[in-house]
Design a protein around this motif. Structure first.
Motif, mmCIF file in Angstrom:
data_model
loop_
_atom_site.group_PDB
_atom_site.id
_atom_site.type_symbol
_atom_site.label_atom_id
_atom_site.label_comp_id
_atom_site.label_asym_id
_atom_site.label_seq_id
_atom_site.Cartn_x
_atom_site.Cartn_y
_atom_site.Cartn_z
ATOM 1 N N UNK A 1 -5.981 5.480 12.652
ATOM 2 C CA UNK A 1 -7.274 6.136 12.852
ATOM 3 C C UNK A 1 -7.074 7.625 13.157
ATOM 4 N N UNK A 2 -6.047 7.941 13.947
ATOM 5 C CA UNK A 2 -5.773 9.336 14.308
ATOM 6 C C UNK A 2 -5.362 10.147 13.077
ATOM 7 N N UNK B 1 -7.086 13.450 11.725
ATOM 8 C CA UNK B 1 -6.305 14.685 11.577
ATOM 9 C C UNK B 1 -6.487 15.289 10.192
ATOM 10 N N UNK B 2 -6.498 14.452 9.164
ATOM 11 C CA UNK B 2 -6.674 14.977 7.802
ATOM 12 C C UNK B 2 -8.067 15.574 7.633
ATOM 13 N N UNK C 1 -6.166 3.857 4.019
ATOM 14 C CA UNK C 1 -6.775 5.174 4.206
ATOM 15 C C UNK C 1 -5.871 6.119 4.990
ATOM 16 N N UNK C 2 -5.092 5.595 5.926
ATOM 17 C CA UNK C 2 -4.175 6.446 6.687
ATOM 18 C C UNK C 2 -3.027 6.934 5.809
ATOM 19 N N UNK C 3 -2.604 6.101 4.850
ATOM 20 C CA UNK C 3 -1.556 6.519 3.914
ATOM 21 C C UNK C 3 -2.055 7.686 3.061
ATOM 22 N N UNK D 1 0.818 -1.207 0.000
ATOM 23 C CA UNK D 1 0.000 0.000 0.000
ATOM 24 C C UNK D 1 0.857 1.264 0.000
ATOM 25 N N UNK D 2 1.984 1.231 0.702
ATOM 26 C CA UNK D 2 2.888 2.384 0.668
ATOM 27 C C UNK D 2 3.365 2.652 -0.752
#
Length: 503
Positions: A376-377, A381-382, A334-336, A200-201
């Motif tokens: 999740x954070x 934040x975004x 989703x965090x990426x 994913x990265x």
């Protein structure tokens, strides 16, 4: 690995990968994105038998008896308790009074969000609207059911009612337990966790958020709206020809078409579309209820010189790779993407990132990956940073999420009218109503305000097509999307006139 236990006569187990996303959304918004399923029964109906059918569904499907922890990604499966089906008789009212009463019942049963800590995750009410016409209002939260599970429930409800009429036993076999499914899913997740993160990265490192020009956005009306874009038989045959010739799935073709259109509309050639990846390959999972599918991004890199065939083959390669790493929590990719929208990490995100490992340790029973809290954070934040930009500079600073959803109805074969007539002679006809004859409030929920949902479906009246549902586009933007899709499909002008139907 997880540790399943029994606590106060209830089973304690982790959430599925699919449930994790709705758990996070629930805590962020307290919205449960309810599914409203209005079943119409025409003919003689036995309410007692229908109540037995619903109780069988509750007995056989643990997710409907689950309670969700308020601080940790755990669910508690409670023992079965009998469900009494509420009954309302509106058959004696005039048409205007009946319509008003049906709208009030919708507000009572379908509109309020569920408290996920209080099972059952099911609401129902049987309404008599004429001597031999009833409406079953069935409601579940998205946390408990995804699209494939709803399709399975539809099949089972009809089959069980026929069995009940014929006096046959309703419980004939044991379903796959939710714990068994979660155990297998987590085993796959742990076996490929490192490779999945690296994948994913790499895949998402070049993607950019998708924004639209202010002239294409309308946020003065946040109610859900949209259009239905019908597809002709010739277009469907062309799509089938592409699939056969290039060994593509129909999902891949629609991802390519919609991706091409959205790239032209937004000017973003490195975008992501989100689509559901099937996780029901575990033995017995196809009959299991619950949010078992994973909604994952499919990154696309487009170029003006790229042919449609080249795009189709690129989407095929990417989708197959995404499918191979689908057994991951939704929050990892989703965090990426969220980090790509952050100019800099706020102090509290840095702190939560450091605490993520500790949270993983104290909530080990939930089977979360060590960076779960940090991921999740980052998503939160975004969203916060984006909200600030929108307040300062306008709605065009809100990044869009574009979902492409293949609904089971798209694959359904034609209805056997002779079989229906035979069933009707023996019992009542059961129809899942798509068009209601009473008013329901507009869906103005906040958690999908920046989402474009493209549903590929077969409407019972309008036929096969693409239903675009949203809360943010102008009619001009809708028109561009429709025309660009038709241009890619070489749509004859005579069919385009039917595309004006509003959703």
């Amino acid at each position: 690995m997880m540790n399943i236990s029994i606590d106060n006569n209830r089973q304690v187990l982790p959430l599925t990968n699919g449930q994790l996303s709705f758990w996070f959304i629930y805590h962020m918004t307290k919205e449960t994105a309810n599914h409203f399923l209005p079943y119409e029964f025409e003919g003689p109906l036995c309410g007692d038998l229908l109540e037995k059918v619903l109780n069988t569904l509750l007995q056989d499907n643990e997710i409907l008896r689950s309670s969700v922890s308020d601080w940790c990604a755990l669910q508690y499966v409670y023992p079965y308790e009998y469900f009494h089906l509420p009954y309302e008789d509106l058959s004696g009212l005039c048409e205007q009074g009946r319509t008003a009463s049906l709208g009030a019942l919708f507000l009572k049963y379908a509109e309020p969000n569920f408290d996920l800590m209080k099972p059952p995750l099911l609401r129902a009410c049987l309404v008599k609207i004429a001597p031999e016409k009833h409406l079953l209002m069935l409601v579940t939260p998205h946390f408990a059911m995804d699209g494939a599970a709803l399709h399975q429930m539809d099949i089972e409800l009809r089959a069980l009612y026929q069995k009940a009429l014929q006096g046959e036993p309703l419980r004939v076999g044991k379903k796959l337990g939710l714990a068994e499914y979660v155990t297998q899913e987590q085993s796959i997740r742990h076996s490929q966790s490192l490779q999945a993160t690296q994948f994913w990265q790499q895949k998402l490192s070049q993607t950019n958020p998708t924004y639209l020009a202010p002239s294409l956005l309308d946020i003065t009306n946040r109610a859900r709206r949209g259009i239905f874009i019908p597809l002709s038989q010739a277009q469907l045959q062309e799509i089938e020809r592409w699939c056969s010739k290039n060994k593509l799935t129909q999902q891949m073709v629609f991802l390519a078409l919609i991706g091409k259109v959205m790239a032209k509309l937004s000017g973003n050639n490195n975008l992501c579309l989100t689509t559901v990846q099937e996780n029901r390959d575990i033995d017995g999972a196809r009959a299991l209820y619950g949010a078992l599918l994973t909604s994952l991004p499919v990154p696309l890199q487009l170029a003006d010189s790229q042919s449609l065939l080249e795009l189709l083959l690129q989407v095929k390669q990417t989708t197959l790779a995404v499918y191979a790493y689908r057994h991951v929590p939704w929050s990892i990719p989703l965090s990426i993407l969220a980090h790509r929208k952050l100019a800099k990490r706020p102090w509290w995100l840095k702190m939560l990132s450091k605490l993520s490992g500790a949270y993983h340790s104290i909530s080990k029973q939930s089977g979360l990956y060590p960076q779960a809290l940090a991921d999740f954070a980052a998503i939160a934040a975004s969203d916060i940073e984006e909200d600030k930009k929108i307040l300062r500079f306008g709605p065009h600073h809100q990044a869009l999420t574009m979902n492409v959803n293949m609904l089971p109805s798209f694959y359904e074969q034609g209805i056997d009218t002779k079989a229906i007539e035979q069933d009707c002679a023996q019992a009542c006809r059961i129809t899942l109503r798509r068009e209601l004859d009473f008013p329901v409030p507009q869906d103005d929920s906040e958690w999908e305000q920046n989402v474009l949902n493209f549903y590929i479906e077969k409407h019972p009246l309008k036929g096969a097509g693409i239903r675009l549902s949203h809360q943010c586009l102008t009619e001009h933007a809708e028109q561009i999307i429709r025309e660009e899709l038709y241009a890619l499909l070489k749509q004859p002008a005579k069919v385009a006139q039917f595309a004006e139907q509003r959703v």
